[in-house]
Every structure is written in structure tokens, then in C-alpha cells.
Design a protein around this motif. Structure first.
Motif, PDB file in Angstrom:
ATOM      1  N   THR A  85       0.839  -1.204   0.000  1.00  0.00           N
ATOM      2  CA  THR A  85       0.000   0.000   0.000  1.00  0.00           C
ATOM      3  C   THR A  85       0.874   1.254   0.000  1.00  0.00           C
ATOM      4  O   THR A  85       2.094   1.191   0.181  1.00  0.00           O
ATOM      5  CB  THR A  85      -0.900   0.034   1.242  1.00  0.00           C
ATOM      6  N   TRP A  86       0.218   2.394  -0.165  1.00  0.00           N
ATOM      7  CA  TRP A  86       0.942   3.664  -0.045  1.00  0.00           C
ATOM      8  C   TRP A  86       1.552   3.802   1.347  1.00  0.00           C
ATOM      9  O   TRP A  86       2.616   4.412   1.513  1.00  0.00           O
ATOM     10  CB  TRP A  86       0.025   4.841  -0.340  1.00  0.00           C
ATOM     11  N   GLN A  87       0.918   3.250   2.354  1.00  0.00           N
ATOM     12  CA  GLN A  87       1.484   3.317   3.703  1.00  0.00           C
ATOM     13  C   GLN A  87       2.831   2.594   3.756  1.00  0.00           C
ATOM     14  O   GLN A  87       3.768   3.068   4.410  1.00  0.00           O
ATOM     15  CB  GLN A  87       0.517   2.702   4.724  1.00  0.00           C
ATOM     16  N   ASP A  88       2.927   1.462   3.070  1.00  0.00           N
ATOM     17  CA  ASP A  88       4.210   0.752   3.023  1.00  0.00           C
ATOM     18  C   ASP A  88       5.277   1.600   2.335  1.00  0.00           C
ATOM     19  O   ASP A  88       6.441   1.608   2.756  1.00  0.00           O
ATOM     20  CB  ASP A  88       4.049  -0.577   2.281  1.00  0.00           C
ATOM     21  N   ILE A  89       4.880   2.301   1.286  1.00  0.00           N
ATOM     22  CA  ILE A  89       5.814   3.178   0.571  1.00  0.00           C
ATOM     23  C   ILE A  89       6.283   4.310   1.481  1.00  0.00           C
ATOM     24  O   ILE A  89       7.488   4.608   1.574  1.00  0.00           O
ATOM     25  CB  ILE A  89       5.165   3.743  -0.708  1.00  0.00           C
ATOM     26  N   THR A  90       5.351   4.963   2.147  1.00  0.00           N
ATOM     27  CA  THR A  90       5.726   6.097   2.993  1.00  0.00           C
ATOM     28  C   THR A  90       6.565   5.657   4.185  1.00  0.00           C
ATOM     29  O   THR A  90       7.444   6.403   4.641  1.00  0.00           O
ATOM     30  CB  THR A  90       4.485   6.867   3.471  1.00  0.00           C
ATOM     31  N   GLN A  91       6.327   4.447   4.688  1.00  0.00           N
ATOM     32  CA  GLN A  91       7.161   3.963   5.792  1.00  0.00           C
ATOM     33  C   GLN A  91       8.606   3.781   5.347  1.00  0.00           C
ATOM     34  O   GLN A  91       9.546   4.049   6.106  1.00  0.00           O
ATOM     35  CB  GLN A  91       6.591   2.658   6.340  1.00  0.00           C
ATOM     36  N   ILE A  92       8.802   3.327   4.126  1.00  0.00           N
ATOM     37  CA  ILE A  92      10.165   3.235   3.592  1.00  0.00           C
ATOM     38  C   ILE A  92      10.745   4.632   3.404  1.00  0.00           C
ATOM     39  O   ILE A  92      11.908   4.895   3.751  1.00  0.00           O
ATOM     40  CB  ILE A  92      10.175   2.447   2.267  1.00  0.00           C
ATOM     41  N   SER A  93       9.930   5.560   2.882  1.00  0.00           N
ATOM     42  CA  SER A  93      10.423   6.916   2.607  1.00  0.00           C
ATOM     43  C   SER A  93      10.779   7.679   3.877  1.00  0.00           C
ATOM     44  O   SER A  93      11.551   8.641   3.830  1.00  0.00           O
ATOM     45  CB  SER A  93       9.381   7.709   1.811  1.00  0.00           C
TER      46      SER A  93
END
Length: 542
Positions: A85-93
Motif C-alpha cells: 500500500t501507499w502506507q508501506d511506501i511512505t514507511q520506507i520513505s
């Protein structure tokens, strides 16, 4: 009215990077675990295996797609649900500087925009570039052998859609300002989700004019300048890197006057470095390095020697002669690699790309396989890590992954040979097996990086000069921007021991010198070092 810091224009010629910046290149699902979103698995790998040496990650297209392993995007605004999800992306970012693709030349023929093009109404109905069936398109330059035009029945009648890469990848028409506005919205969303580096995919082909080569046109450069302005106005330290797999002199034009791309892919490095290590002769690599202009402040080279694609040969055109190219292609085939072809403007078939894992590409020399696979592979990275620019490391190089013949057989796509999907259990088993090279590769590369990120002389914009040490020793000198650190980087690129006379380096007698990789102090400046096959030395004054 006083502008806020966020909306003020970006300061020109600012370097938004340092020697600490290392980018890992990976698919969102290069490592998978049963019953876990691959993006979560990737985050765990980053945190547990490489976080102390790598601060940035390029996640290859993580959007819904229909082909080309992500580069045929169906929906730019969503994360592929099979990845997370986008949440997974933002957690990496939040923990790593995030690099994302902006697949801006084309999208999937299964996208809603192209559906509307077929219907002849709605958003996307006028987004795509068309030509006439009898247009003279003989001058068009492209990297594929498939027909350029795709015939489509639409609500407005028969249309011939321009497809630079494949018939599932339909090209946009940037003459329509609505296309640009749509991508401005996409860019804003990506910035909001934590993207800091934008890779402009296949940007050289963006603008088309019938009767021209339709590559590197002035309008394309104008669009890059505009995108930079938009991105910097939204976030001052956001960065654009152009992906232009074209001859070297054309590639360099994407710097503009430090007002286009912040960074350009150093596409000539992979084939030249591979040729150097497989021939034991650095003549062509040295000539190229001497000819490369230093990146002025505000710009940088993005160095890589392996990626999700193959090793492109077009960037070696004019740098390697036909005999060298043919010998290189033959060697790669002997090591189990595949060759992708393109059709020239004269109708000839020409090798366009070599598809092979980098570890397997280093199995030997043009004379055949030998015992120096590991040493040659590490040497290649030691050279790349020290060069002017920011290093990008493909995850399968970090892990010493070899050719994936099963995936190649399943997909029938040459590039699949270097796109293995590791299961966590198999990866851990490989990393824990002392009889395999994977752990040794990971440990050795991390050790090199741990040293690199502490050296001011390895700032992406630090001074660089090529050394002349014969054809078996490839070397260059780096100096930190404050001129306090000098670094001599020399590699034996042959399969025989070679003598390095320290007197050839002109080490200053009043300085203290240390070979960083072995931590050996150099006390006699007239001493000779004997470099083993593929050994590298980094000699620093501090």
C-alpha cells in the motif's frame, strides 16, 4: 508578500547529495515472504542487512501494470496491491531517501486513459500520439524491432497509435497541455508520499515529430526544464535523474546548463567497465573517463554497473570499436548471457543490450572462464564506488545473484535472466551457506561502502583526474571539495599481478598516507606495491 521557505525558488547549483548517498535499486518484490506484503519484506531487508551503509532506495515501478515488469503502467495513482500500500511506501520513505520512476513516455494499453481514447471521450481520449499509416517514419530511432504504429479502432475511427517500445505501451502526446497537467498532478502525489528522487524513464523519446528521429528533440529538453521547475518549486531538495540509454554525447545534453536533470545515468560505464575487466586492458575506459566533463555543482552523475535492464551497448557506440563490441558480446554469451537486438536505420540487426547477471558476467575474460570471478566482481564495484558521482547498486549485485534461467524460460524475456525473485527462506539459507559466495559478496560490498561514505574525497562533485599507469592499472585521483583529502584509487584490472610504483602517484612527502582497504600505512614513497589480480587500493592522506 514574503514567500515561505517551502515555496521559494530552489537555490541554483546546490548539491542535494554527499558522499554518504548510496542508492539500492530493487523491485518491490525482489524479496518475498509467504503471507507478507513484499514492500514490508523489503523494508525488513533494508533495516536488517544494509541500513548502516545504504541510505536511499530506488523501488522500480510499484504501480498496477500489464507488462514489462512494471513499465507499462495501468494506474499511476495506486500501489500494486500485490506489493502493498501507499502506507508501506511512505514507511520506507521515512527511513530512506526514496527514488521512484516517472514512466512518462507511455502507459499501458489497458489503462483507463487508453480505454477512453478508444471510446473517444473522457480523460485520456486525446492523450496519445498518433500518425498516419503512410507517414514516412524511416528516420525514427527506437530500441525495438516491433512495428512502431498500432492500429486501433476508436469512436473516432481508425487510428494509428505510436508505440516506441511495445504495442502494450502506448505513447503520450505532450503537444496536448492536458497530458502535462496530468503528470504535474502525479508528481505532486508522489512528493506527498515521500518521493525525493524522480527517475524520468525513457525521457529521450518523449516528443515526436513525424519525419524526424523523434529522439532528443528540443521540445523534450524543454519539458525536462519545466518538470524540474515544478518539482523544485514544490520541494527544493527533490531531484530529477534522466534515464537515457543513448550514446554518451547525447546523454550529456540532459544536464542542460545545470537547469535540466540534476543527475544523468552514466550509461557508458557498465559496458566500458565490463570490457575493461574481461580484456585486462583499460584503454577505452581511460579514454572515456578523460573525456567526461566534471559535473558542475547542482548536477551529478548516477553511476551503476548493473540494473533491472541489461548492459546497454548503444552508450558504448563511438567508444568501443566493432571488434571490441563483438568480442564482448561473444564473451557474455559464453558466460550464459543473452543478447537483445535492434533494427538500425539501414535495416540491419545490431546488438542493443547484453542480458546477464553481473556476477555471472564476471566469470572470466574474453579467453574464457577462470578462478577470479569473485575478485573481478568486487573490483568492478570498488572502481564504481570511487568514481565521481552517486553509486547505484542493483540488489542482485548486492546479493551476488546469478542468472535465473527458470524465470527466463517461463517468461521468454531476456531481461528476466537478471530479475530473480528471492524467497526470504532461500535467501537466508544462501547467505548462511559458507560454501556459497552470496554472504561474502554482501559483506565485501558493505565493507567497501562503509569506507566510502566516510571519505570527503568521494563526494559526488569532488575533483577527479585520470591517472596514466599503463593499460593493466586503472586509476584516478579524487580531492575533497575543501581540498583537505587526496585519494588515489588504483585497480589491477588484469588476471596477473602488476607492480604499482608509488613514485608514479606523486604522493606529497609532507603528508601521511594510508591504504584504506588494508589499513596499511605507507612510509616509503618510493616503494612498489604488487597488486594481485583485480586488487584495488584506495590511498588517502588522512
Amino acid at each position: 508578500m514574503e514567500l515561505s521557505k517551502q515555496t521559494m525558488a530552489a537555490k541554483p547549483f546546490s548539491n542535494h547529495w554527499s558522499e554518504e548517498d548510496i542508492i539500492l535499486i530493487t523491485y518491490g518484490d525482489s524479496i518475498v515472504k509467504t503471507d507478507e506484503a513484499p514492500l514490508k519484506t523489503l523494508k525488513k531487508f533494508l533495516d536488517t542487512k544494509v541500513s548502516n551503509t545504504i541510505n536511499s532506495v530506488h523501488i522500480l515501478p510499484f504501480f498496477p501494470y500489464s507488462s514489462d515488469d512494471g513499465f507499462s503502467v495501468i494506474d499511476y495513482s495506486s500501489v500494486n496491491e500485490s506489493l502493498g500500500t501507499w502506507q508501506d511506501i511512505t514507511q520506507i520513505s521515512e527511513h530512506y531517501r526514496l527514488m521512484s520512476d516517472l514512466v512518462i513516455n507511455h502507459c499501458s494499453s489497458r489503462s483507463a486513459w487508453f480505454d477512453n481514447f478508444i471510446k473517444g471521450e473522457g480523460q485520456g481520449s486525446d492523450y496519445f500520439f498518433t500518425a498516419l499509416a503512410d507517414d514516412d517514419l524511416s528516420a525514427v530511432v527506437r530500441p525495438r524491432t516491433s512495428p512502431l504504429l498500432k492500429e486501433v479502432e476508436t469512436g473516432k475511427g481508425k487510428q494509428f497509435v505510436w508505440c516506441t517500445f511495445s504495442h502494450d505501451q502506448v505513447d503520450f502526446d505532450f503537444r496536448n497541455p492536458e497530458v502535462l497537467k496530468a503528470f504535474a498532478s502525479i508528481i505532486k502525489q508522489y512528493l506527498d508520499m515521500g518521493v525525493k528522487i524522480f527517475r524520468l524513464d525513457a525521457i529521450a523519446f518523449l516528443w515526436k515529430v513525424v519525419g524526424t528521429p523523434s529522439i532528443n528533440l528540443p521540445q523534450t529538453h524543454e519539458v525536462v526544464r519545466l518538470l524540474r521547475t515544478l518539482i523544485e518549486s514544490a520541494k527544493q531538495d527533490a531531484v530529477i535523474i534522466t534515464e537515457t540509454n543513448i550514446p554518451n554525447t547525447q546523454n550529456l545534453t540532459y544536464f542542460g546548463n545545470a537547469n535540466e536533470a540534476h543527475g544523468i545515468y552514466n550509461f557508458s560505464l557498465p559496458p566500458l567497465l565490463l570490457n575493461t575487466l574481461l580484456t585486462g586492458n583499460c584503454l577505452y575506459l581511460k579514454r572515456w573517463l578523460m573525456s567526461m566533463p566534471p559535473a558542475q555543482d547542482g548536477t551529478m552523475y548516477f553511476n551503476f554497473i548493473a540494473s533491472h535492464d541489461g548492459i546497454g551497448l548503444r552508450p558504448a557506440e563511438g567508444l568501443l570499436d566493432e571488434a571490441e563490441l563483438n568480442n564482448l558480446v561473444q564473451a557474455v554469451e559464453n558466460f550464459g548471457g543473452k543478447i537483445s537486438w535492434r533494427t538500425t536505420d539501414t535495416g540491419q540487426q545490431k546488438a542493443y543490450e547484453m542480458n546477464i547477471s553481473l556476477y555471472d558476467a564476471m566469470q572470466g575474460t574474453v579467453q574464457g572462464k577462470d578462478q577470479w570471478n569473485f575478485e573481478r566482481f568486487i573490483c568492478a564495484h570498488a572502481i564504481m564506488f570511487a568514481l565521481e558521482g552517486i553509486p547505484g547498486i542493483y540488489i542482485h549485485s548486492m546479493l551476488g545473484t546469478q542468472n535465473d534461467y527458470q524465470k527466463l524460460a517461463n517468461t521468454h524475456h531476456n531481461r528476466a535472466i537478471n530479475r530473480r525473485r528471492w524467497h526470504v527462506e532461500a535467501l537466508e539459507e544462501a547467505l548462511n551457506d559458507s560454501n556459497l559466495h552470496h554472504a561474502k559478496v554482501l559483506s565485501s560490498l558493505k565493507s567497501l561502502l562503509a569506507l566510502r561514505i566516510k571519505q570527503p574525497a568521494f563526494h559526488p562533485n569532488a575533483t577527479q583526474f585520470t591517472l596514466h599507469l599503463g593499460l593493466q592499472l586503472f586509476g584516478f585521483w579524487r580531492q575533497s571539495k575543501d581540498r583537505k583529502q587526496s585519494m588515489f584509487c588504483v585497480s589491477n584490472i588484469s588476471d596477473q599481478p602488476v607492480v604499482l610504483p608509488l613514485s608514479e602517484l606523486n604522493l606529497i612527502i609532507t603528508e601521511s598516507w594510508l591504504e584504506l582497504l588494508t589499513q596499511v600505512k605507507i612510509t616509503d614513497l618510493n616503494h612498489e606495491l604488487i597488486l594481485s589480480p583485480y586488487q584495488t587500493v584506495w590511498i588517502s592522506n588522512i
